[in-house]
Every structure is written in C-alpha cells, then in structure tokens.
Motif scaffolding. Sequence first.
Motif, PDB file in Angstrom:
ATOM      1  N   VAL A 188       6.549   5.624  -5.208  1.00 19.82           N
ATOM      2  CA  VAL A 188       6.774   4.181  -5.098  1.00 19.82           C
ATOM      3  C   VAL A 188       6.407   3.446  -6.387  1.00 19.82           C
ATOM      4  O   VAL A 188       7.154   2.581  -6.851  1.00 19.82           O
ATOM      5  N   HIS A 189       5.274   3.799  -6.998  1.00 21.03           N
ATOM      6  CA  HIS A 189       4.813   3.043  -8.177  1.00 21.03           C
ATOM      7  C   HIS A 189       5.711   3.205  -9.404  1.00 21.03           C
ATOM      8  O   HIS A 189       5.594   2.436 -10.349  1.00 21.03           O
ATOM      9  N   GLU A 190       6.624   4.161  -9.388  1.00 22.61           N
ATOM     10  CA  GLU A 190       7.566   4.279 -10.504  1.00 22.61           C
ATOM     11  C   GLU A 190       8.704   3.273 -10.385  1.00 22.61           C
ATOM     12  O   GLU A 190       9.478   3.099 -11.322  1.00 22.61           O
ATOM     13  N   VAL A 191       8.799   2.611  -9.241  1.00 24.04           N
ATOM     14  CA  VAL A 191       9.873   1.651  -9.004  1.00 24.04           C
ATOM     15  C   VAL A 191       9.343   0.217  -8.921  1.00 24.04           C
ATOM     16  O   VAL A 191       9.937  -0.698  -9.478  1.00 24.04           O
ATOM     17  N   VAL A 192       8.231   0.021  -8.219  1.00 19.73           N
ATOM     18  CA  VAL A 192       7.648  -1.312  -8.049  1.00 19.73           C
ATOM     19  C   VAL A 192       6.131  -1.241  -8.216  1.00 19.73           C
ATOM     20  O   VAL A 192       5.538  -0.154  -8.140  1.00 19.73           O
ATOM     21  N   HIS A 193       5.520  -2.394  -8.393  1.00 19.91           N
ATOM     22  CA  HIS A 193       4.056  -2.468  -8.490  1.00 19.91           C
ATOM     23  C   HIS A 193       3.432  -2.148  -7.130  1.00 19.91           C
ATOM     24  O   HIS A 193       3.857  -2.670  -6.101  1.00 19.91           O
ATOM     25  N   VAL A 194       2.415  -1.300  -7.155  1.00 18.25           N
ATOM     26  CA  VAL A 194       1.658  -0.942  -5.947  1.00 18.25           C
ATOM     27  C   VAL A 194       0.268  -1.547  -6.081  1.00 18.25           C
ATOM     28  O   VAL A 194      -0.360  -1.460  -7.142  1.00 18.25           O
ATOM     29  N   ASP A 195      -0.224  -2.144  -5.003  1.00 18.06           N
ATOM     30  CA  ASP A 195      -1.536  -2.793  -5.029  1.00 18.06           C
ATOM     31  C   ASP A 195      -2.669  -1.857  -4.631  1.00 18.06           C
ATOM     32  O   ASP A 195      -3.798  -2.018  -5.088  1.00 18.06           O
ATOM     33  N   LEU A 196      -2.384  -0.885  -3.770  1.00 16.83           N
ATOM     34  CA  LEU A 196      -3.431  -0.014  -3.255  1.00 16.83           C
ATOM     35  C   LEU A 196      -2.828   1.354  -2.941  1.00 16.83           C
ATOM     36  O   LEU A 196      -1.712   1.430  -2.420  1.00 16.83           O
ATOM     37  N   TYR A 197      -3.556   2.408  -3.260  1.00 14.91           N
ATOM     38  CA  TYR A 197      -3.106   3.779  -2.996  1.00 14.91           C
ATOM     39  C   TYR A 197      -3.959   4.374  -1.895  1.00 14.91           C
ATOM     40  O   TYR A 197      -5.187   4.347  -1.970  1.00 14.91           O
ATOM     41  N   LEU A 198      -3.301   4.933  -0.880  1.00 15.20           N
ATOM     42  CA  LEU A 198      -3.970   5.567   0.246  1.00 15.20           C
ATOM     43  C   LEU A 198      -3.429   7.000   0.369  1.00 15.20           C
ATOM     44  O   LEU A 198      -2.507   7.269   1.135  1.00 15.20           O
ATOM     45  N   PRO A 202      -1.214  14.036   6.057  1.00 13.44           N
ATOM     46  CA  PRO A 202      -1.266  12.585   5.957  1.00 13.44           C
ATOM     47  C   PRO A 202      -2.713  12.117   5.807  1.00 13.44           C
ATOM     48  O   PRO A 202      -3.641  12.892   6.042  1.00 13.44           O
ATOM     49  N   PRO A 203      -2.916  10.827   5.453  1.00 16.34           N
ATOM     50  CA  PRO A 203      -4.286  10.320   5.479  1.00 16.34           C
ATOM     51  C   PRO A 203      -4.790  10.355   6.921  1.00 16.34           C
ATOM     52  O   PRO A 203      -4.009  10.126   7.850  1.00 16.34           O
ATOM     53  N   SER A 204      -6.046  10.656   7.096  1.00 20.29           N
ATOM     54  CA  SER A 204      -6.610  10.713   8.452  1.00 20.29           C
ATOM     55  C   SER A 204      -6.682   9.316   9.051  1.00 20.29           C
ATOM     56  O   SER A 204      -6.684   8.307   8.334  1.00 20.29           O
ATOM     57  N   ALA A 205      -6.764   9.257  10.361  1.00 18.47           N
ATOM     58  CA  ALA A 205      -6.913   7.971  11.049  1.00 18.47           C
ATOM     59  C   ALA A 205      -8.163   7.252  10.553  1.00 18.47           C
ATOM     60  O   ALA A 205      -8.141   6.033  10.355  1.00 18.47           O
ATOM     61  N   GLY A 251     -14.465   8.030  -3.730  1.00 18.57           N
ATOM     62  CA  GLY A 251     -15.099   9.118  -2.997  1.00 18.57           C
ATOM     63  C   GLY A 251     -14.086   9.994  -2.302  1.00 18.57           C
ATOM     64  O   GLY A 251     -12.988   9.551  -1.952  1.00 18.57           O
ATOM     65  N   ARG A 252     -14.457  11.221  -2.095  1.00 13.51           N
ATOM     66  CA  ARG A 252     -13.568  12.220  -1.500  1.00 13.51           C
ATOM     67  C   ARG A 252     -12.980  11.775  -0.167  1.00 13.51           C
ATOM     68  O   ARG A 252     -11.808  12.012   0.107  1.00 13.51           O
ATOM     69  N   GLU A 253     -13.776  11.115   0.656  1.00 12.05           N
ATOM     70  CA  GLU A 253     -13.290  10.722   1.990  1.00 12.05           C
ATOM     71  C   GLU A 253     -12.170   9.686   1.927  1.00 12.05           C
ATOM     72  O   GLU A 253     -11.420   9.530   2.873  1.00 12.05           O
ATOM     73  N   MET A 254     -12.010   8.988   0.779  1.00 12.41           N
ATOM     74  CA  MET A 254     -10.982   7.960   0.681  1.00 12.41           C
ATOM     75  C   MET A 254      -9.830   8.328  -0.258  1.00 12.41           C
ATOM     76  O   MET A 254      -8.737   7.782  -0.117  1.00 12.41           O
ATOM     77  N   ILE A 255     -10.054   9.201  -1.234  1.00  9.63           N
ATOM     78  CA  ILE A 255      -8.997   9.424  -2.219  1.00  9.63           C
ATOM     79  C   ILE A 255      -8.546  10.870  -2.374  1.00  9.63           C
ATOM     80  O   ILE A 255      -7.744  11.175  -3.245  1.00  9.63           O
ATOM     81  N   LYS A 256      -9.016  11.760  -1.513  1.00 13.82           N
ATOM     82  CA  LYS A 256      -8.590  13.155  -1.591  1.00 13.82           C
ATOM     83  C   LYS A 256      -7.102  13.275  -1.241  1.00 13.82           C
ATOM     84  O   LYS A 256      -6.621  12.669  -0.293  1.00 13.82           O
ATOM     85  N   PHE A 257      -6.381  14.033  -2.050  1.00 12.69           N
ATOM     86  CA  PHE A 257      -4.980  14.320  -1.772  1.00 12.69           C
ATOM     87  C   PHE A 257      -4.897  15.494  -0.811  1.00 12.69           C
ATOM     88  O   PHE A 257      -5.819  16.274  -0.677  1.00 12.69           O
ATOM     89  N   GLY A 258      -3.726  15.656  -0.186  1.00 15.87           N
ATOM     90  CA  GLY A 258      -3.483  16.805   0.673  1.00 15.87           C
ATOM     91  C   GLY A 258      -4.085  16.684   2.035  1.00 15.87           C
ATOM     92  O   GLY A 258      -4.728  15.773   2.396  1.00 15.87           O
ATOM     93  N   ILE A 287       0.842  -1.194   0.000  1.00 21.54           N
ATOM     94  CA  ILE A 287       0.000   0.000   0.000  1.00 21.54           C
ATOM     95  C   ILE A 287       0.875   1.240   0.000  1.00 21.54           C
ATOM     96  O   ILE A 287       1.696   1.431   0.899  1.00 21.54           O
ATOM     97  N   SER A 288       0.706   2.089  -1.022  1.00 20.91           N
ATOM     98  CA  SER A 288       1.353   3.398  -1.058  1.00 20.91           C
ATOM     99  C   SER A 288       0.613   4.263  -0.047  1.00 20.91           C
ATOM    100  O   SER A 288      -0.553   4.591  -0.226  1.00 20.91           O
ATOM    101  N   PHE A 289       1.292   4.635   1.022  1.00 20.65           N
ATOM    102  CA  PHE A 289       0.685   5.215   2.219  1.00 20.65           C
ATOM    103  C   PHE A 289       1.025   6.701   2.309  1.00 20.65           C
ATOM    104  O   PHE A 289       2.113   7.076   2.738  1.00 20.65           O
TER     105      PHE A 289
END
Length: 181
Positions: A137-147, A151-154, A174-181, A81-83
């Motif tokens: 990370v995904h430019e170097v290795v395969h990523v399965d999930l992007y978070l 930071p991402p909220s708890a 949805g915004r609550e799961m994939i919003k950047f920043g 997971i890209s965290f």
Amino acid sequence: MDKIRFASVWLAGCSGCHMSFLDLDEWLFELAKHVEVVYSPIADVKTYPENVDVCLVEGAIANEENLELIHKIRDRTKLLISFGDCAVTANVPAMRNMLDGSGTVLRRSYLELGDITPQLPYAPGIVPELLERVVPVHEVVHVDLYLPGCPPSADRIKAAIEPLLRGEMPVMEGREMIKFG
C-alpha cells in the motif's frame, strides 16, 4: 462524543486479517459503542464513503480496481492503517512478481493450466486488469500506521485500535506489536 467513522477494506490478500479482526469476539461489542462501520467486506456497502476517520486496509495492490480504490480511500480517510503483511510488504500476492509480468501469470493460469476451454479472462468492468507488479500500500499512497502480522493477532489489533478510540495513537513498538509473519 461522535462515533468514529470506521472502515476496513480487503484488497489482494486472503481475508485472514479480517478473520483475525472477527477474533476480537466480545470486544467487538465495546468497539461498536465507539465506531460507526461505514465500509467493510463484512457489511454490504458498495461505495467507499467520504469523511472516514480510520480505515484498516488488508491486502496488496495487485490490479486496477485495487489501485483505483486505494486512491479513493486515501483521499477520503484521515487515518489509513496498513493492516497485515500483504498491505505492509505485499507478501504472498507479490510472489507473482517473480514471473515476468502479468501476461506470464495469466497465460500460465488460464491457458497452460486451463483444462476444458482455456481462455484469458477479459470482461471490461467485471474482471479488473492485473498490474504488472503487486506492491504494498505505501508504494501507492501515504500510510499513517503499519500493523504487521500474517495475520495480526486479535490482541495486536485491539492494542492498535483501542487508543484510537481515546483519540490517541497506538505505540507500535516491541515484538508483540511489530513482528511480521
């Protein structure tokens, strides 16, 4: 049921994602019932183990050490997971990409701004060599999930991890799961 072999890694980033992870507070006790933490900057484990089920990777790939570790992680991990935004986009660490390579960054940081004994850091095996560009990370290795998140909220972290405990993939929309920043 066997516990999930769980890891988290801190590469080139500020550790804010791990701090947000710790904001899971009481839910960490519930998580501990389902996972065995096999590697993390929060635990004192020196070598990334074999057969990891899930790994949260915080930070971009900025130096040789990051590069070597991310390959090891990918080879030994089922679900990577890209965290956080640094792992997903390279974010703030990639700002140095605008400065014409690692040599320019090192000269500016250690020679031009050095106040008492300006010198370039060089200690093979101790100071990792900078890569010419910082990359996600995904430019170097395969990523399965992007978070994403900075930071991402708890709550978002919990919503991404909780389904994994049931053997399901989280719904990352949805915004609550994939919003950047």
